[in-house]
Design an enzyme around this catalytic site. Structure first.
Site, PDB file in Angstrom:
ATOM      1  N   LYS A 132      14.955  26.593  44.068  1.00 56.91           N
ATOM      2  CA  LYS A 132      14.356  25.253  44.066  1.00 56.91           C
ATOM      3  C   LYS A 132      14.899  24.423  42.902  1.00 56.91           C
ATOM      4  O   LYS A 132      15.154  23.225  43.045  1.00 56.91           O
ATOM      5  CB  LYS A 132      12.820  25.353  43.984  1.00 56.91           C
ATOM      6  CG  LYS A 132      12.190  25.858  45.285  1.00 56.91           C
ATOM      7  CD  LYS A 132      10.724  26.229  45.144  1.00 56.91           C
ATOM      8  CE  LYS A 132      10.239  26.947  46.399  1.00 56.91           C
ATOM      9  NZ  LYS A 132       8.851  27.421  46.334  1.00 56.91           N
TER      10      LYS A 132
ATOM     11  N   GLN B 144       4.271  28.673  42.133  1.00 59.64           N
ATOM     12  CA  GLN B 144       4.820  29.621  43.102  1.00 59.64           C
ATOM     13  C   GLN B 144       3.789  30.698  43.441  1.00 59.64           C
ATOM     14  O   GLN B 144       3.176  31.300  42.560  1.00 59.64           O
ATOM     15  CB  GLN B 144       6.099  30.259  42.522  1.00 59.64           C
ATOM     16  CG  GLN B 144       6.857  31.139  43.489  1.00 59.64           C
ATOM     17  CD  GLN B 144       7.452  30.390  44.685  1.00 59.64           C
ATOM     18  OE1 GLN B 144       7.761  29.203  44.609  1.00 59.64           O
ATOM     19  NE2 GLN B 144       7.598  31.087  45.801  1.00 59.64           N
TER      20      GLN B 144
ATOM     21  N   ASP C 231       3.574  20.842  47.585  1.00 61.67           N
ATOM     22  CA  ASP C 231       3.481  21.898  48.601  1.00 61.67           C
ATOM     23  C   ASP C 231       2.531  21.489  49.731  1.00 61.67           C
ATOM     24  O   ASP C 231       2.514  22.124  50.784  1.00 61.67           O
ATOM     25  CB  ASP C 231       2.915  23.189  47.980  1.00 61.67           C
ATOM     26  CG  ASP C 231       3.983  24.108  47.429  1.00 61.67           C
ATOM     27  OD1 ASP C 231       5.043  24.230  48.059  1.00 61.67           O
ATOM     28  OD2 ASP C 231       3.733  24.713  46.369  1.00 61.67           O
TER      29      ASP C 231
HETATM   30  N1  GUN Z   1       5.411  31.272  48.201  1.00 63.51           N
HETATM   31  C1  GUN Z   1       5.991  31.426  49.413  1.00 63.51           C
HETATM   32  N2  GUN Z   1       6.233  30.218  49.970  1.00 63.51           N
HETATM   33  C2  GUN Z   1       5.800  29.292  49.095  1.00 63.51           C
HETATM   34  C3  GUN Z   1       5.791  27.878  49.100  1.00 63.51           C
HETATM   35  O1  GUN Z   1       6.215  27.205  50.050  1.00 63.51           O
HETATM   36  N3  GUN Z   1       5.265  27.285  47.992  1.00 63.51           N
HETATM   37  C4  GUN Z   1       4.775  27.989  46.947  1.00 63.51           C
HETATM   38  N4  GUN Z   1       4.246  27.315  45.934  1.00 63.51           N
HETATM   39  N5  GUN Z   1       4.763  29.301  46.910  1.00 63.51           N
HETATM   40  C5  GUN Z   1       5.287  29.949  47.978  1.00 63.51           C
END
Ligand code: GUN
Length: 275
Positions: free
Chosen positions: A49, A93, A116
């Site tokens: 990311k 995350q 998110d």
């Molecule tokens: N863990 C797995 N997928 C995601 C996501 O799309 N966002 C976040 N914050 N954590 C994750």
């Protein structure tokens, strides 16, 4: 043979579009990415990311906290980021270590920085159809439908999986696009009878080999969201038996190179819109 939906190529197009937009802004958008603990997969996701942000002209600030971080410490950091005007988007995350209540953390993030789209206020707005951030994976899949000219109006859509991140919001976005939506999950009786009705089949169960060719309606669109890592080979596979499905479907997403890159691209779009 099905058309293979190229998520990687479409994601690159979106990165370029986002980069063009961020270049017009008076300052670069800023993502605060919070990682708690040392889950190797989470480290890779956050690193990816950060790389995506760089490509898109987005500043990323990373906050690494130890695995034994108390919940109060994480909530205090989120509070600080909520009040920091130089931070546009906040991403914590998941998964989080056991001592931390994920829902409490999601609810602590300011809804207007919730890139998110996990906050209950944003989920509620999605249900009622108000403009809002959309969760990245379902939003990326909707973008694929648009790009490949796949119409949803009046179609029978079956979503396999009911997670808060993928399955549930996917069904809502399909409903919004006037599809008829059926959710299937681990307690569904006669899964195959339902998947065979699907014009559009979205699979996010995390069970390799769950969907075999005989469970797919000829000409269906098959979207495989899963990323299952084979513990022996390290290779990624989806939930759909690809070699069988591609002979029956009209469109299909590969794993890797399908939904995954689109999820990442849609996060960049959400950060752009968080400014
Ligand atoms: N863990 C797995 N997928 C995601 C996501 O799309 N966002 C976040 N914050 N954590 C994750």
């Amino acid at each position: 043979m099905a058309v293979i939906i190229d998520g990687k190529k479409l994601a690159e197009k979106i990165y370029a579009e986002v980069a063009l937009e961020t270049a017009k802004l008076p300052r670069r958008p800023c993502l605060a990415a919070v990682l708690v603990g040392d889950d190797p997969a989470s480290h890779i996701y956050v690193r990816n990311k950060e790389g995506d942000c760089k490509k898109c002209g987005i500043e990323s600030r990373r906050y690494d906290l130890p695995a034994d971080t108390p919940q109060e410490r994480l909530l205090a950091l989120i509070d600080e980021l909520n009040h920091d005007d130089s931070v546009d988007g906040i991403l914590v995350q998941l998964p989080l270590p056991k001592q931390i209540d994920e829902n409490a953390v999601i609810q602590a993030i300011s809804p207007d920085k919730d890139v998110d789209a996990f906050h209950p206020l944003n989920v509620g707005k999605m249900v009622t159809g108000e403009p809002v951030f959309w969760p990245c994976t379902p939003a990326g899949i909707m973008e694929m439908f648009r790009e490949y000219g796949i119409s949803l109006d009046g179609k029978n859509c079956v979503v396999v999986g009911r997670s808060n991140i993928v399955g549930k919001p996917m069904g809502l976005l399909l409903l919004r696009a006037n599809a008829t939506v059926t959710y299937c999950h681990s307690h569904t009786a006669s899964l195959a009878a339902l998947t065979r009705q699907a014009d559009i089949l979205v699979v996010a169960a995390g069970r390799p080999g769950l969907i075999t060719g005989d469970m797919i309606k000829p000409g269906a669109v098959v979207i495989d969201v899963a990323m299952n890592r084979n513990p022996d080979t390290g290779k990624l596979t989806g939930d759909v038996v690809f070699d069988e499905a591609e002979k029956i479907a009209s469109f299909i997403t590969p794993v890797p190179g399908g939904v995954g890159p689109m999820t990442r691209a849609m996060l960049m779009k959400n950060i752009l819109h968080s400014v």
